[in-house]
Design a protein around this motif. Structure first.
Motif, mmCIF file in Angstrom:
data_model
loop_
_atom_site.group_PDB
_atom_site.id
_atom_site.type_symbol
_atom_site.label_atom_id
_atom_site.label_comp_id
_atom_site.label_asym_id
_atom_site.label_seq_id
_atom_site.Cartn_x
_atom_site.Cartn_y
_atom_site.Cartn_z
ATOM 1 N N THR A 33 40.494 43.136 36.111
ATOM 2 C CA THR A 33 41.132 44.329 35.966
ATOM 3 C C THR A 33 40.583 45.168 34.846
ATOM 4 O OG1 THR A 33 43.341 43.132 36.782
ATOM 5 C CG2 THR A 33 43.727 45.204 35.357
ATOM 6 N N ALA A 34 40.309 44.430 33.947
ATOM 7 C CA ALA A 34 39.684 45.148 32.765
ATOM 8 C C ALA A 34 38.308 45.896 32.939
ATOM 9 C CB ALA A 34 39.491 44.303 31.418
ATOM 10 N N GLY A 35 37.741 45.252 33.833
ATOM 11 C CA GLY A 35 36.220 45.628 34.305
ATOM 12 C C GLY A 35 35.102 45.257 33.202
ATOM 13 N N SER A 36 35.550 44.286 32.263
ATOM 14 C CA SER A 36 34.701 44.174 31.198
ATOM 15 C C SER A 36 33.332 43.468 31.577
ATOM 16 C CB SER A 36 35.287 43.056 30.172
ATOM 17 O OG SER A 36 35.803 41.990 30.919
ATOM 18 N N ALA A 37 33.216 42.962 32.734
ATOM 19 C CA ALA A 37 32.017 42.552 33.281
ATOM 20 C C ALA A 37 30.885 43.534 33.982
ATOM 21 C CB ALA A 37 32.122 41.126 34.035
ATOM 22 N N LEU A 38 31.451 44.351 34.251
ATOM 23 C CA LEU A 38 30.730 45.502 34.755
ATOM 24 C C LEU A 38 29.852 46.300 33.981
ATOM 25 C CD1 LEU A 38 33.331 47.731 36.940
ATOM 26 C CD2 LEU A 38 31.616 46.276 37.615
ATOM 27 N N PRO A 39 28.617 46.611 34.540
ATOM 28 C CA PRO A 39 27.360 47.221 33.591
ATOM 29 C C PRO A 39 28.054 48.596 33.389
ATOM 30 C CG PRO A 39 26.538 46.272 35.838
ATOM 31 C CD PRO A 39 28.232 46.115 35.680
ATOM 32 N N LYS A 40 27.726 49.308 32.507
ATOM 33 C CA LYS A 40 28.056 50.634 32.105
ATOM 34 C C LYS A 40 28.102 51.553 33.045
ATOM 35 C CE LYS A 40 27.598 50.249 26.747
ATOM 36 N NZ LYS A 40 26.725 50.615 25.816
ATOM 37 N N GLU A 41 26.911 51.565 33.807
ATOM 38 C CA GLU A 41 26.435 52.252 34.844
ATOM 39 C C GLU A 41 27.387 52.341 35.951
ATOM 40 O OE1 GLU A 41 23.757 49.393 35.559
ATOM 41 O OE2 GLU A 41 24.344 50.307 33.773
ATOM 42 N N GLN A 42 28.384 51.084 36.042
ATOM 43 C CA GLN A 42 29.182 51.207 37.145
ATOM 44 C C GLN A 42 30.588 51.039 36.989
ATOM 45 O OE1 GLN A 42 28.144 47.452 39.037
ATOM 46 N NE2 GLN A 42 26.118 48.328 40.040
ATOM 47 N N ARG A 43 30.973 51.376 35.516
ATOM 48 C CA ARG A 43 32.357 51.366 35.093
ATOM 49 C C ARG A 43 33.106 52.275 35.749
ATOM 50 N NH1 ARG A 43 33.810 48.754 30.301
ATOM 51 N NH2 ARG A 43 35.828 49.095 31.154
ATOM 52 N N GLY A 44 32.376 53.473 36.420
ATOM 53 C CA GLY A 44 33.456 54.467 37.157
ATOM 54 C C GLY A 44 33.862 53.632 38.504
ATOM 55 N N GLN A 45 33.021 52.858 38.872
ATOM 56 C CA GLN A 45 33.636 52.205 40.140
ATOM 57 C C GLN A 45 34.873 50.808 39.795
ATOM 58 O OE1 GLN A 45 29.183 51.470 41.363
ATOM 59 N NE2 GLN A 45 30.282 51.388 43.273
ATOM 60 N N LEU A 46 35.285 50.713 38.662
ATOM 61 C CA LEU A 46 36.425 49.715 38.540
ATOM 62 C C LEU A 46 37.464 50.088 39.459
ATOM 63 C CD1 LEU A 46 37.819 47.689 36.692
ATOM 64 C CD2 LEU A 46 38.541 49.493 35.343
ATOM 65 N N TRP A 47 38.100 49.266 40.175
ATOM 66 C CA TRP A 47 39.047 49.233 41.274
ATOM 67 C C TRP A 47 40.306 49.999 40.610
ATOM 68 C CZ3 TRP A 47 43.845 47.314 41.188
ATOM 69 C CH2 TRP A 47 44.433 46.338 40.429
ATOM 70 N N VAL A 48 40.656 49.686 39.624
ATOM 71 C CA VAL A 48 41.793 50.585 38.905
ATOM 72 C C VAL A 48 41.807 51.997 38.855
ATOM 73 C CG1 VAL A 48 43.424 50.554 37.046
ATOM 74 C CG2 VAL A 48 42.408 48.229 37.675
ATOM 75 N N THR A 49 40.364 52.059 38.452
ATOM 76 C CA THR A 49 40.088 53.738 38.355
ATOM 77 C C THR A 49 40.116 54.485 39.594
ATOM 78 O OG1 THR A 49 38.790 53.203 36.266
ATOM 79 C CG2 THR A 49 38.608 55.318 37.319
ATOM 80 N N GLN A 50 39.403 53.648 40.705
ATOM 81 C CA GLN A 50 39.487 54.106 42.300
ATOM 82 C C GLN A 50 40.679 54.163 42.756
ATOM 83 O OE1 GLN A 50 36.204 52.897 44.852
ATOM 84 N NE2 GLN A 50 35.520 51.544 43.324
ATOM 85 N N VAL A 51 41.713 53.368 42.612
ATOM 86 C CA VAL A 51 42.938 53.502 43.078
ATOM 87 C C VAL A 51 43.766 54.646 42.587
ATOM 88 C CG1 VAL A 51 45.088 52.130 43.295
ATOM 89 C CG2 VAL A 51 43.061 50.951 43.558
ATOM 90 N N GLN A 52 43.671 54.826 41.162
ATOM 91 C CA GLN A 52 44.456 55.831 40.617
ATOM 92 C C GLN A 52 43.868 57.261 41.161
ATOM 93 O OE1 GLN A 52 45.393 56.415 36.455
ATOM 94 N NE2 GLN A 52 44.197 58.229 36.518
ATOM 95 N N GLN A 53 42.438 57.108 41.461
ATOM 96 C CA GLN A 53 41.908 58.794 41.914
ATOM 97 C C GLN A 53 42.208 58.997 43.381
ATOM 98 O OE1 GLN A 53 37.671 57.686 41.471
ATOM 99 N NE2 GLN A 53 37.710 58.847 39.208
ATOM 100 N N GLN A 54 42.489 57.687 44.130
ATOM 101 C CA GLN A 54 42.830 58.091 45.679
ATOM 102 C C GLN A 54 44.141 58.386 45.916
ATOM 103 O OE1 GLN A 54 42.015 53.802 47.114
ATOM 104 N NE2 GLN A 54 39.992 54.123 46.638
ATOM 105 N N SER A 55 44.954 57.941 44.605
ATOM 106 C CA SER A 55 46.356 58.814 44.708
ATOM 107 C C SER A 55 46.355 59.890 44.634
ATOM 108 C CB SER A 55 47.141 57.781 43.887
ATOM 109 O OG SER A 55 46.985 58.590 42.380
ATOM 110 N N ALA A 56 45.452 60.720 44.287
ATOM 111 C CA ALA A 56 45.462 62.121 44.267
ATOM 112 C C ALA A 56 46.625 62.833 43.187
ATOM 113 C CB ALA A 56 45.671 62.953 45.726
ATOM 114 N N GLY A 57 46.730 61.975 42.195
ATOM 115 C CA GLY A 57 47.743 62.711 41.286
ATOM 116 C C GLY A 57 49.012 61.847 41.319
ATOM 117 N N ALA A 58 49.397 61.029 42.406
ATOM 118 C CA ALA A 58 50.659 60.521 42.446
ATOM 119 C C ALA A 58 50.951 59.211 41.716
ATOM 120 C CB ALA A 58 50.665 59.866 44.018
ATOM 121 N N LEU A 59 49.889 58.474 41.140
ATOM 122 C CA LEU A 59 50.044 57.393 40.395
ATOM 123 C C LEU A 59 48.987 57.539 39.064
ATOM 124 C CD1 LEU A 59 49.313 54.477 43.069
ATOM 125 C CD2 LEU A 59 51.672 55.771 42.101
ATOM 126 N N THR A 60 49.788 57.121 37.855
ATOM 127 C CA THR A 60 48.965 56.936 36.811
ATOM 128 C C THR A 60 48.814 55.592 36.623
ATOM 129 O OG1 THR A 60 49.464 58.976 35.687
ATOM 130 C CG2 THR A 60 48.846 57.191 34.377
#
Length: 216
Positions: A33-60
């Protein structure tokens, strides 16, 4: 248009023009969940971040992930409840670190810990707080490090934890989703446990679809 009519029209449309406030969802998890093991260049792909973006403003999504966290982190859970005075929903995504315990006590301990978290969260945020329990993801046994000698036993515990959390969800009127089998082995080459960017994409797909079905 006369000024008065313009103002009245603007007021009448105001309720439609305003978007509803996003629902706040706390995600209490481990390093996946934290994404602490992701390389810096892939941090934007963290699943938590992606799900929030997919919600189009419906979820924080409030990321309360921490590396190495097992289910017995009740003190940390209580501290989290204190930090956040309000939440509309809660996701509990734990179990990966518990799977290192291959004794018969692993499952009952984990279930008791997660049950306690649900009770505490609903005491803090309301009895009707929606809760989603997440069954832990799969591992790549061939790529494991220190726990490679118990790879088969650990994988079995992950399956058992998922089944136990699904049962607990039914008992506590919570929701359940499983991540087991959703992450390709090719995304778990680093250490057999932590997914890369593509692995996070896979998790985001499962989680995003589940939250969409739930209407969160």
């Amino acid at each position: 248009m006369p000024r008065v009519l313009f103002i009245l029209l603007a007021l009448s449309l105001g309720g439609f023009a305003q978007s509803p406030a996003p629902r706040s969802v706390i995600v209490f998890g481990d390093s996946i969940t934290a994404g602490s093991a992701l390389p810096k260049e892939q941090r934007g792909q963290l699943w938590v971040t992606q799900v929030q973006q997919q919600s189009a403003g419906a979820l924080t999504l409030i990321n309360e992930g921490k590396g190495g966290r097992p289910t017995n982190s009740l003190a940390e859970f209580e501290a989290m409840l204190t930090r956040h005075a309000k939440a509309d929903a809660l996701v509990i995504a734990l179990g990966m670190n518990d799977s290192r315990d291959i004794t018969p006590q692993c499952i009952p301990k984990a279930v008791a810990n997660v049950r306690a978290m649900i009770v505490k969260a609903r005491a803090a945020y309301g009895e009707k707080l929606p809760v989603l329990l997440v069954g832990p993801s799969n591992i790549n046994k061939a790529a494991l490090g220190a726990t490679k000698p118990i790879a088969n036993e650990r994988e079995a515990k992950l399956r058992e934890l998922g089944a136990a959390f699904e049962k607990l969800a039914a008992e506590t009127k919570s929701e359940f989703v499983s991540l087991f089998g959703g992450v390709p082995d090719s995304s778990l080459l680093k250490d057999g446990v932590h997914p890369d960017g593509a692995g996070n994409d896979a998790i985001a797909k499962v989680m995003g679809e589940k939250l969409k079905v739930l209407g969160w």
